[in-house]
Design an enzyme around this catalytic site. Structure first.
Site, PDB file in Angstrom:
ATOM      1  N   PHE A 129      26.127  45.641  35.801  1.00  0.00           N
ATOM      2  CA  PHE A 129      26.142  46.746  36.758  1.00  0.00           C
ATOM      3  C   PHE A 129      27.228  47.714  36.312  1.00  0.00           C
ATOM      4  O   PHE A 129      28.410  47.360  36.258  1.00  0.00           O
ATOM      5  CB  PHE A 129      26.426  46.276  38.184  1.00  0.00           C
ATOM      6  CG  PHE A 129      26.291  47.391  39.192  1.00  0.00           C
ATOM      7  CD1 PHE A 129      25.062  47.689  39.749  1.00  0.00           C
ATOM      8  CD2 PHE A 129      27.389  48.166  39.540  1.00  0.00           C
ATOM      9  CE1 PHE A 129      24.931  48.730  40.655  1.00  0.00           C
ATOM     10  CE2 PHE A 129      27.265  49.216  40.438  1.00  0.00           C
ATOM     11  CZ  PHE A 129      26.031  49.493  40.997  1.00  0.00           C
ATOM     12  N   ASP A 216      33.714  47.470  30.515  1.00  0.00           N
ATOM     13  CA  ASP A 216      33.664  47.932  31.903  1.00  0.00           C
ATOM     14  C   ASP A 216      34.504  46.974  32.732  1.00  0.00           C
ATOM     15  O   ASP A 216      34.090  45.863  33.045  1.00  0.00           O
ATOM     16  CB  ASP A 216      32.207  47.947  32.377  1.00  0.00           C
ATOM     17  CG  ASP A 216      32.059  48.309  33.851  1.00  0.00           C
ATOM     18  OD1 ASP A 216      33.075  48.312  34.578  1.00  0.00           O
ATOM     19  OD2 ASP A 216      30.925  48.572  34.289  1.00  0.00           O
ATOM     20  N   LYS A 246      38.023  51.046  41.271  1.00  0.00           N
ATOM     21  CA  LYS A 246      38.174  50.121  42.388  1.00  0.00           C
ATOM     22  C   LYS A 246      39.627  49.874  42.778  1.00  0.00           C
ATOM     23  O   LYS A 246      40.229  50.644  43.492  1.00  0.00           O
ATOM     24  CB  LYS A 246      37.418  48.826  42.098  1.00  0.00           C
ATOM     25  CG  LYS A 246      35.889  48.987  42.195  1.00  0.00           C
ATOM     26  CD  LYS A 246      35.197  47.652  42.150  1.00  0.00           C
ATOM     27  CE  LYS A 246      33.672  47.787  42.260  1.00  0.00           C
ATOM     28  NZ  LYS A 246      33.231  48.159  43.614  1.00  0.00           N
TER      29      LYS A 246
END
Length: 395
Positions: A129, A216, A246
């Protein structure tokens, strides 16, 4: 509380949260919940941490925005700190993880175009993702979230996760590959932790073929894995590009794409940009987060808490036949069941605990790094009891 003024892309949300403090949030009825999800790995310092709150308040009264036409001291300070801590050379700031990954993809495309490739290829993995922009959605290995958005961009080659041999095979078949984009641990994919030699083999492949290794770390960075970046669990392994978001702002939107070597030289004046990326408010929050992680020893704390949480879950679920595996790295913890288990989310909420289920059958725990030992044990005990209850009902 629900309003039709909001698009319904998040579905029917039945819980209204109005306040947060430390490791807890409260709903509009005054009920308190232990937050074992942290806004999906965002609030690593818990809610309304005093250091972040103070930084935001001070910067809001000083300078919120001036654009990237000017030098901005908080942006420069955060960039210097990230570069020093990561071993990278420079950084581009964005507003989100998807935008950080979009920047990484653009770096790879830029390299490919400079090499005269008509359609440069990036290797990505199943179960990944990477975001919901068109490019990051295409890189994402989930057909369900891609559905309805065709045509998707060209330029991606997909292989199974944790399978370096599959990438070696691609290298023999494609001369237009320029990069590998991969998560050190798959978050949305179910807390999938690769074999110990996986990332080193990818690093060697990239060195051999002159590709970029792009990691990532949107969900794994900022201390959550027990290191500031998950790649730092590997001795002497550095990516060419690494993205984070995040937990970097503890709730203030910010993303960062860091690069080194040839990747750090690809963006030149006018080649990429962002109106809000790297604004003073977000950067002050990021500085406060990194300083607090260090001063409160929270990265080391995450490593310990993660070990404790996994060990307790394994012990309490050892005789539960529905549980296929309990796995984790720092405070990235997953409990894989042998069947879909989305109802555990509501079951946990009834016990004043916030969790989620990802990949259909994996209970995902992403609690704050500020958990006490008692709260860590409480999460394990509550979740284990719920999984056992779920198993009994399934029989």
């Amino acid at each position: 509380m629900a309003t039709p003024a909001l698009m319904q892309n998040y579905g029917n949300r039945t819980l209204t949260l109005v306040r947060g403090e430390g490791n807890y949030v409260w709903d509009d009825a005054g009920r308190r919940y232990l937050d074992a999800l942290s806004g999906i790995a965002v609030c690593g310092l818990g809610h309304c941490h005093p250091a972040v709150t103070e930084a935001i308040q001070d910067q809001a009264a000083t300078l919120l925005h001036a654009s990237n036409l000017y030098n901005l001291p908080p942006q420069e300070k955060l960039a210097d700190k990230l570069v020093t801590l990561s071993g990278m050379d420079n950084v581009f700031f964005s507003n989100s993880g998807a935008e950080a990954n979009e920047a990484a993809i653009k770096l790879a495309r830029k390299l490919g175009n400079e090499r005269g490739l008509a359609i440069p290829k990036i290797v990505v993995t199943e179960g990944a993702f990477h975001g919901r922009t068109l490019a990051t959605l295409t890189a994402t290995g989930n057909p369900k979230v891609q559905q309805g958005f065709a045509p998707l961009p060209e330029g991606f080659l997909r292989v199974p996760y944790n399978d370096a041999a599959a990438i070696e095979k691609l290298a023999a078949e494609h001369s237009d590959i320029v990069a590998i984009l991969v998560e050190p641990v798959q978050g949305e994919g179910g807390i999938r932790i690769p074999d110990a030699d996986y990332l080193p083999r990818l690093r060697a492949l990239c060195d051999q073929h002159d590709w970029l290794l792009m990691l990532d770390e949107i969900q794994t960075a900022n201390g959550r894995s027990g290191k500031l970046f998950a790649y730092q669990h590997y001795a002497d392994l550095l990516p060419d590009v690494v993205t984070t978001a995040k937990g970097l702002g503890n709730g203030v939107p910010i993303g960062a794409c860091l690069a080194r070597g040839k990747a750090a030289e690809l963006f030149t004046a006018g080649s990429h940009g962002s109106t809000f990326g790297g604004n003073p408010l977000a950067c002050r929050a990021g500085i406060a987060v990194l300083e607090t992680l260090e001063s409160e020893w929270l990265i080391e704390r995450a490593a310990k808490l993660g070990r404790d949480l996994v060990e307790q879950l394994k012990s309490e679920l050892a005789d539960c036949a529905l549980v296929k595996e309990v796995r984790g790295l720092g405070l990235l913890v997953g409990i894989e069941l042998d069947r879909p288990c989305a109802e555990l989310v509501d079951m946990a909420r009834a016990k004043d605990l916030l969790i989620n289920v990802t990949s259909g059958n994996v209970v995902r725990l992403l609690p704050p790094l500020t958990l006490s030992d008692a709260e860590c044990s409480q999460i394990a005990t509550t979740v284990a009891a719920l999984v056992r209850d779920f198993a009994e009902k399934a029989d």
